[in-house]
Scaffold this motif. Structure first.
Motif, PDB file in Angstrom:
ATOM      1  N   LEU A 141       0.620  -1.464   0.187  1.00  0.00           N
ATOM      2  CA  LEU A 141      -0.398   0.349   0.118  1.00  0.00           C
ATOM      3  C   LEU A 141       0.647   1.283   0.166  1.00  0.00           C
ATOM      4  CD1 LEU A 141      -2.781  -1.416   2.734  1.00  0.00           C
ATOM      5  CD2 LEU A 141      -3.035  -0.737  -0.472  1.00  0.00           C
ATOM      6  N   GLU A 166      -3.689   4.504   4.504  1.00  0.00           N
ATOM      7  CA  GLU A 166      -3.936   3.026   4.188  1.00  0.00           C
ATOM      8  C   GLU A 166      -2.938   2.020   4.955  1.00  0.00           C
ATOM      9  OE1 GLU A 166      -6.565   1.307   1.211  1.00  0.00           O
ATOM     10  OE2 GLU A 166      -6.335   3.405   0.349  1.00  0.00           O
ATOM     11  N   ARG A 169      -0.341   4.800  -1.008  1.00  0.00           N
ATOM     12  CA  ARG A 169      -1.556   4.893   0.357  1.00  0.00           C
ATOM     13  C   ARG A 169      -1.347   4.795   1.654  1.00  0.00           C
ATOM     14  NH1 ARG A 169      -4.588   0.779  -3.072  1.00  0.00           N
ATOM     15  NH2 ARG A 169      -6.144   0.272  -1.457  1.00  0.00           N
ATOM     16  N   THR A 209      -2.149   1.981   8.815  1.00  0.00           N
ATOM     17  CA  THR A 209      -2.868   1.508   9.374  1.00  0.00           C
ATOM     18  C   THR A 209      -2.669  -0.658   9.595  1.00  0.00           C
ATOM     19  OG1 THR A 209      -5.338   2.031   8.935  1.00  0.00           O
ATOM     20  CG2 THR A 209      -5.529   0.420   9.533  1.00  0.00           C
ATOM     21  N   CYS A 210      -2.232  -0.877   8.407  1.00  0.00           N
ATOM     22  CA  CYS A 210      -1.517  -2.052   8.620  1.00  0.00           C
ATOM     23  C   CYS A 210      -0.359  -2.319   9.191  1.00  0.00           C
ATOM     24  CB  CYS A 210      -1.193  -2.614   7.025  1.00  0.00           C
ATOM     25  SG  CYS A 210      -2.615  -2.691   5.537  1.00  0.00           S
TER      26      CYS A 210
END
Length: 293
Positions: A88, A96, A93, A99-100
């Motif tokens: 990502l 995102e 991005r 978040t991962c």
């Protein structure tokens, strides 16, 4: 995560599954997994392999799709979330990706690759203190992780802590002697300090190992120019400009090299390219005025 590490991770998991009845999926120690089925492990390994193959081929969309399947199949695997975060981030991005990475660290606070990813995202977002915290934690957990030292060096350099950055670049290179990015980082610092001769030696060595490193070619061109070797500089900088057509700094360096090599017509064309990309560049305007006289 490199392919071998992912395969080894799944291999250990599968062996444990076959040897111990009722073993749990990664993350089960935190209450997130159930009994592992060998078929599920094999499926996860196949998905992970397809994702890596796609990523190696530059097909990031396919890699992302496969890794989303993997995280759905193995939600308690920190490595799966970390790998998705990497893709990502490569796809531009960062929110995102963050978040991962955070999910991966939640599952395994000592996962250095995920901490490094968080540091990279924070640095890109201008959160320098947070980036340093993540990266310093990463190198404390694994002192020989070259990628973590490399990211730490970049953040330290951007923060103006040049001596600390140089030390971190050297630690990265000690952990991975073939890490071209670390050699390039050292060379850039040396060039900025006026040590063009030392920078040139290191860049020549780096390009022997990775001839396609365009940033190293760009730096070598600048080193040649600083050493009063405009013909060699122009050759490197022309090659860099062809591969980095939207970088005004590359075209400006080329313009200076061409001017020094007494090629005013070509130098002026390079200046015009700079001003098309960066109309307010005062250095380019001044050089253009000089060339037109």
């Amino acid at each position: 995560m490199r392919r071998w590490r992912w395969i080894a991770y799944l291999g250990v998991l599968l062996c444990t599954t076959l040897a111990l009845s009722g073993c749990s999926w990664p993350g089960a120690r935190r209450g997130q997994g159930g009994p592992v089925e060998p078929a599920k492990v094999a499926q996860a390994e196949a998905i992970g392999e397809r994702a890596q193959t796609a990523q190696d081929a530059g097909d990031l969309a396919a890699a992302e799709a496969e890794l989303k399947r993997l995280t759905a199949l193995t939600p308690g695997s920190p490595e799966a979330h970390q790998r998705l975060g990497v893709v990502l981030l490569l796809r531009g991005r960062p929110a995102e990706a963050e978040t991962c990475f955070r999910k991966a660290v939640e599952l395994d606070p000592d996962l250095v690759a995920a901490l490094t990813g968080l540091g990279r995202v924070a640095a890109q977002s201008g959160r320098t203190a947070e980036a340093l915290k993540h990266l310093e934690t990463a190198v404390e957990i694994e002192p020989h992780d070259a990628a973590a030292h490399l990211e730490l060096a970049r953040v330290l350099e951007a923060s103006g802590r040049i001596d600390d950055a140089l030390a971190a670049y050297f630690r990265a290179l000690e952990s991975d002697p073939f890490l071209t990015a670390a050699s390039r980082g050292i060379a850039a610092v040396q060039l900025a300090r006026g040590e063009a001769d030392q920078s040139l030696v290191r860049l020549d060595q780096a390009l022997e190992g990775d001839p396609g490193d365009v940033e190293a070619v760009f730096l070598r061109g600048r080193a040649h120019l600083a050493l009063g070797q405009p013909v060699l500089a122009a050759a490197d900088l022309q090659a860099a400009a062809e591969r980095l057509p939207n970088r005004p700094d590359v075209h400006l360096a080329l313009a200076h090299a061409l001017a020094a090599a007494r090629r005013p017509v070509d130098a002026l064309k390079a200046v015009e390219t700079v001003l098309r990309l960066a109309p307010d560049d005062l250095d380019a305007r001044s050089l253009g005025d000089t060339l037109r006289r």
